[in-house]
Design a protein around this motif. Structure first.
Motif, short mmCIF file in Angstrom:
data_model
loop_
_atom_site.label_atom_id
_atom_site.label_comp_id
_atom_site.label_asym_id
_atom_site.label_seq_id
_atom_site.Cartn_x
_atom_site.Cartn_y
_atom_site.Cartn_z
N SER A 1 0.81 -1.22 0.00
CA SER A 1 0.00 0.00 0.00
C SER A 1 0.84 1.27 0.00
O SER A 1 0.33 2.35 -0.29
N GLN A 2 2.13 1.15 0.32
CA GLN A 2 3.03 2.30 0.39
C GLN A 2 4.16 2.19 -0.64
O GLN A 2 5.22 2.81 -0.47
N SER A 3 3.95 1.43 -1.68
CA SER A 3 5.05 1.06 -2.58
C SER A 3 5.13 1.87 -3.86
O SER A 3 5.83 1.50 -4.79
N GLN A 4 4.45 3.00 -3.92
CA GLN A 4 4.44 3.78 -5.15
C GLN A 4 5.84 4.11 -5.64
O GLN A 4 6.17 3.96 -6.83
N PHE A 5 6.70 4.57 -4.75
CA PHE A 5 8.03 5.00 -5.17
C PHE A 5 8.94 3.81 -5.44
O PHE A 5 9.80 3.85 -6.32
N LEU A 6 8.77 2.74 -4.69
CA LEU A 6 9.57 1.55 -4.96
C LEU A 6 9.16 0.93 -6.30
O LEU A 6 10.00 0.41 -7.03
N GLN A 7 7.88 1.00 -6.64
CA GLN A 7 7.45 0.51 -7.95
C GLN A 7 8.03 1.38 -9.07
O GLN A 7 8.37 0.87 -10.14
N LYS A 8 8.14 2.67 -8.81
CA LYS A 8 8.78 3.55 -9.79
C LYS A 8 10.25 3.17 -9.98
O LYS A 8 10.77 3.10 -11.10
N GLU A 9 10.94 2.89 -8.86
CA GLU A 9 12.34 2.47 -8.94
C GLU A 9 12.45 1.17 -9.72
O GLU A 9 13.36 1.00 -10.55
N GLN A 10 11.54 0.24 -9.47
CA GLN A 10 11.54 -1.04 -10.19
C GLN A 10 11.38 -0.83 -11.69
O GLN A 10 12.06 -1.45 -12.50
N LYS A 11 10.48 0.06 -12.06
CA LYS A 11 10.23 0.32 -13.47
C LYS A 11 11.48 0.86 -14.16
O LYS A 11 11.81 0.46 -15.28
N ILE A 12 12.18 1.77 -13.49
CA ILE A 12 13.40 2.34 -14.07
C ILE A 12 14.51 1.31 -14.12
O ILE A 12 15.15 1.09 -15.15
N LEU A 13 14.76 0.64 -12.99
CA LEU A 13 15.88 -0.29 -12.92
C LEU A 13 15.70 -1.47 -13.88
O LEU A 13 16.68 -1.98 -14.43
N SER A 14 14.46 -1.88 -14.11
CA SER A 14 14.20 -3.02 -14.99
C SER A 14 14.57 -2.72 -16.45
O SER A 14 14.71 -3.64 -17.25
N GLN A 15 14.71 -1.45 -16.79
CA GLN A 15 15.05 -1.06 -18.16
C GLN A 15 16.53 -0.78 -18.35
O GLN A 15 16.94 -0.33 -19.41
N LEU A 16 17.32 -1.04 -17.31
CA LEU A 16 18.74 -0.73 -17.37
C LEU A 16 19.57 -2.01 -17.32
O LEU A 16 19.28 -2.92 -16.55
N TRP A 17 20.61 -2.06 -18.13
CA TRP A 17 21.61 -3.11 -17.99
C TRP A 17 22.96 -2.54 -18.38
O TRP A 17 23.18 -2.09 -19.51
N SER A 18 23.87 -2.59 -17.46
CA SER A 18 25.22 -2.09 -17.67
C SER A 18 26.12 -2.68 -16.60
O SER A 18 25.67 -2.89 -15.47
N PRO A 19 27.37 -2.94 -16.92
CA PRO A 19 28.31 -3.41 -15.88
C PRO A 19 28.58 -2.36 -14.82
O PRO A 19 29.22 -2.65 -13.81
N TYR A 20 28.07 -1.14 -15.02
CA TYR A 20 28.29 -0.06 -14.06
C TYR A 20 27.00 0.32 -13.32
O TYR A 20 26.96 1.33 -12.64
N ILE A 21 25.98 -0.54 -13.44
CA ILE A 21 24.71 -0.36 -12.74
C ILE A 21 24.39 -1.63 -11.97
O ILE A 21 24.56 -2.73 -12.50
#
Length: 339
Positions: A37-57
């Motif tokens: 119920s309080q996960s709005q910002f964590l879901q936003k982080e998940q959305k961004i992180l799921s689109q990234l792949w790099s050896p520096y991330i």
């Protein structure tokens, strides 16, 4: 994925990060959790992180919803790096990192920034605590404050100014804008953290006076005298108060401070990785929705007047870091929502 929750690495006002392991393999990872119920910002982080792949991330490993102690939890799964953050490493090195190693870490942080900036994303909270270290060097972590630079990518319009005040660029402290140039300013502050072993700003009594100083004093953080002329010049390019004059990632890569000849001897070393971040005292800042990264997504309390006026009107209440470690070592089996 069926997994088991281990001991808590740390927690702030809402989110907690735990070590976890798969029930069917030896895979160990980190899980950042908050009530659904309080996960709005964590879901936003998940959305961004799921689109990234790099050896520096830091590597994204997935997400799920579990029921624990009669509560539904949103869980973000990430690569687990056990050696500590960049801030931890500074402490291990006696409070200061040698310049050659500073250059090595700086180049890898820049490589991470180059990647996310090319994807139209600003990190918005670069600092030692959000840089994880492992055998391959440095990786960017904690994208709870990250935002899309392109307005077309944003959900719900303009996003709030966020981040850690000590590392904020002048334009961010004034509430004007927060984009890629602000990440470069924060990188400069992080280099000072590595070189001096402490805050990029000295003689700071509280967050309110600090933000006013950053926004309006015309000053920049003091560059450590012990650094070489090349390092000092590199920092001066990062810490230009006018964001339009600040060097870009591509320009910084060409600076002599990051010459390959100075850094290639570091490549074979073992490096050291993650704690969540702190929270700025809510007497000064209030979140409409509290971010899972604890000290970001800070918004002005007052709805009257401009952000500029809000910074000017801030009181002198001191802020506190609300962070503590949990040494509990038990493992808890968690089940998915549909189990």
């Amino acid at each position: 994925m069926d997994w088991t929750r281990g001991h808590t690495i740390g927690h702030g006002s809402s989110a907690a990060v735990s070590v976890a392991k798969s029930r069917w393999s030896d895979d160990v990872f980190a899980v950042k959790s908050v009530e659904l119920s309080q996960s709005q910002f964590l879901q936003k982080e998940q959305k961004i992180l799921s689109q990234l792949w790099s050896p520096y991330i830091v590597t994204y490993k997935g997400y799920d919803v579990t029921k624990e102690n009669d509560k539904f939890m949103f869980n973000l799964m990430m690569e687990y790096m056990s050696d500590g953050t960049l801030t931890d490493e500074i402490q291990k090195q006696g409070g200061r990192i040698k310049e050659q190693l500073i250059g090595y870490y700086t180049k890898q942080i820049l490589q991470g920034l180059e990647y996310i900036h090319s994807k139209g994303i600003a990190h918005c909270d670069i600092k030692g605590r959000n840089i994880l270290l492992g055998k391959t060097g440095a990786k960017l972590a904690d994208f709870g404050c990250a935002k899309w630079i392109d307005p077309a990518e944003r959900d719900g319009g303009a996003e709030p100014i966020g981040g850690t005040p000590m590392y904020m660029a002048p334009e961010v402290a004034r509430g004007e804008e927060q984009g890629c140039p602000a990440d470069i300013w924060a990188l400069g502050c992080t280099i000072i953290e590595m070189a001096a072993g402490g805050s990029p700003w000295t003689n700071v009594t509280n967050p309110a006076s600090l933000l006013y100083r950053i926004a309006f004093s015309g000053q920049s953080p003091e560059i450590p005298k012990l650094l070489s002329l090349q390092a000092k010049d590199f920092l001066s390019k990062c810490l230009r108060r006018d964001s339009r004059e600040r060097w870009t990632v591509k320009e910084l890569f060409k600076h002599p401070f990051l010459e390959e000849s100075n850094l290639n001897t570091m490549a074979n070393q073992d490096f050291v990785t993650s704690s969540p971040t702190s929270i700025l005292d809510q007497d000064i800042w209030s979140s409409v929705e509290e971010s899972e990264t604890m000290d970001c997504s800070i918004q002005r309390v007052s709805s009257i007047g401009s952000p500029l006026q809000r910074v000017r009107e801030l009181g002198l209440n001191s802020g506190e870091l609300n962070w503590r470690w949990d040494d509990e070592q038990r493992w808890i089996t968690v089940r998915r929502r549909n189990d």
